[in-house]
Design an enzyme around this catalytic site. Structure first.
Site, short mmCIF file in Angstrom:
data_model
loop_
_atom_site.label_atom_id
_atom_site.label_comp_id
_atom_site.label_asym_id
_atom_site.label_seq_id
_atom_site.Cartn_x
_atom_site.Cartn_y
_atom_site.Cartn_z
N LYS A 106 0.83 -1.20 0.00
CA LYS A 106 0.00 0.00 0.00
C LYS A 106 0.87 1.25 0.00
O LYS A 106 0.55 2.23 -0.67
CB LYS A 106 -0.96 -0.01 1.20
CG LYS A 106 -2.13 -0.96 0.96
CD LYS A 106 -3.01 -1.11 2.18
CE LYS A 106 -4.11 -2.15 1.93
NZ LYS A 106 -4.73 -2.63 3.16
N LYS A 133 -5.00 -9.35 -9.71
CA LYS A 133 -5.99 -9.68 -8.69
C LYS A 133 -7.14 -8.68 -8.75
O LYS A 133 -6.90 -7.48 -8.81
CB LYS A 133 -5.31 -9.61 -7.32
CG LYS A 133 -6.27 -9.78 -6.16
CD LYS A 133 -5.64 -9.33 -4.83
CE LYS A 133 -6.61 -9.39 -3.70
NZ LYS A 133 -7.17 -8.28 -3.09
N LYS A 167 -10.72 -3.53 -5.47
CA LYS A 167 -11.26 -2.16 -5.55
C LYS A 167 -10.16 -1.18 -5.90
O LYS A 167 -10.35 -0.25 -6.67
CB LYS A 167 -11.78 -1.74 -4.16
CG LYS A 167 -13.10 -2.32 -3.77
CD LYS A 167 -13.26 -2.25 -2.25
CE LYS A 167 -13.32 -3.63 -1.66
NZ LYS A 167 -13.38 -3.75 -0.25
#
Ligand code: ADP
Ligand code: TRP
Length: 325
Positions: free
Chosen positions: A111, A190, A193
């Site tokens: 992230k 993958k 969102k």
């Protein structure tokens, strides 16, 4: 009976990766296990910094689970923040969590690499997740492969606590289904969102069509045989088929003469029909806030009974319950 627990973040519309990777299995579990299922809204705060969006996302995620068949009479179903004990346990666990353990987490590193601000919540995310799992004394935690390391962190922290203060927590096992461990998105990565490559469960038909038509395929000429095992479209389509259906699709690929755009058009109908029986219930729950609130309030009450008992023991063992010394 085994206690099975998992949660999902309400950080955006739920997609078929969430459904096949986690939700479907959870819903099946309500008939064979003591199921605990929750909406991880505290976790979602690490990415959603918008009050209205978080509240709506939470309601929609809960409505989606219920519409897809989760039965609040069979399972304990609640919103994470309705049981504040989880925050107390997070603090206790964080005092036993080595920095290095969190620094090694891929999910955090990924992230940050993607440009998310590395705030403390994001860093401490696995500790809150450990608290979710341990607070309810979970035996089994069904998740997608991306969550495997977080389960290892949870086990590690639980063992540290048990070692320091005596046997308190059940050491949970992750359950990762290889068949559906990673559902690919429209671009082959993958489905997530955060990649914008999703096909959402309860989307309108026009958006569904757009998303399915955007699935990336290779440039094999129409007449040539095609390889189903490297085809992203096949990997998504097969989720909606039974075994003979998958074999029939495979044969069409291998035979040659297959047009990807025909397969995509078919798939739009297949997905639409697959979720059709649940769409009406989803819309109904969205329109009836009181019914949804009642279900969630009752779920939180049930969850709090277990959470309260665990915290009682934790307070005793750690010395927070100074008054009993
Ligand atoms: P996202 O990656 O879209 O943000 P979440 O991280 O909120 O999804 O995932 C919620 C649950 O769904 C988790 O158990 C996760 O492992 C599972 N899941 C999410 N995306 C996929 C996927 N593409 N394939 C399989 N499981 C998935
Ligand atoms: N981190 C999980 C995810 O993104 C969501 C989650 C939060 C969770 N707490 C949990 C999953 C506890 C299982 C158990 O998918």
């Amino acid at each position: 009976m085994k206690r099975v627990l998992s949660g999902i973040q309400p950080s955006g519309a739920l997609h078929i990766g969430n459904y096949f990777g986690m939700m479907r299995k959870m819903i099946q579990y309500q008939n064979e296990a003591d199921l605990f299922c929750f909406i991880a809204n505290y976790h979602a705060m690490t990415s959603v910094v918008d009050g209205a969006a978080l509240a709506q996302g939470t309601r929609d995620a809960a409505a989606a689970f219920l519409a897809l068949g989760l039965d609040p009479a069979k399972a304990t179903f609640w919103v994470q923040s309705d049981v504040v004990e989880v925050q107390e346990l997070t603090w206790v666990l964080s005092t036993l969590t080595p920095m290095g353990l969190l620094e090694r987490c891929h999910s955090y590193k990924d992230k940050v690499a993607k440009g998310l601000q590395p705030n403390h919540g994001l860093f401490a995310y696995p500790v809150l997740m450990a608290a979710d799992i341990l607070l309810y004394q979970s035996d089994v935690v069904p998740v997608g492969r991306d969550q495997k390391q977080h389960l290892e962190v949870t086990r590690d922290i639980a063992q540290k606590f048990n070692h320091a203060f005596g046997e308190t927590f059940v050491i949970p096992d992750a359950e990762i289904d290889d068949e559906v461990a990673v559902i690919p998105g429209t671009d082959g990565r993958k489905m997530s969102k955060s990649y914008g490559n999703t096909i959402d469960i309860f989307t309108d038909r026009a958006t569904l069509k757009k998303r399915v038509m955007s699935i990336v395929t290779d440039a094999t000429p129409i007449e040539a045989p095609k390889d189903p095992d490297t085809c992203n479209l096949f990997a998504i389509y097969r989720l909606f088929l039974n075994k003979p259906g998958v074999e029939a699709l495979r044969d069409r690929y291998l035979a040659g003469g297959l047009k990807y755009s025909d397969v995509k058009k078919e798939l739009i109908d297949v997905i639409w029909e697959y979720f059709a029986p649940h769409r009406a219930r989803f819309e109904e729950l969205r329109k009836r806030p009181d019914e949804l609130n009642d279900i969630l309030r009752e779920g939180a009450r049930k969850a709090r009974e277990v959470a309260g008992a665990t915290m009682e023991e934790v307070r005793q063992r750690t010395g927070l319950a100074y008054w009993t010394a």
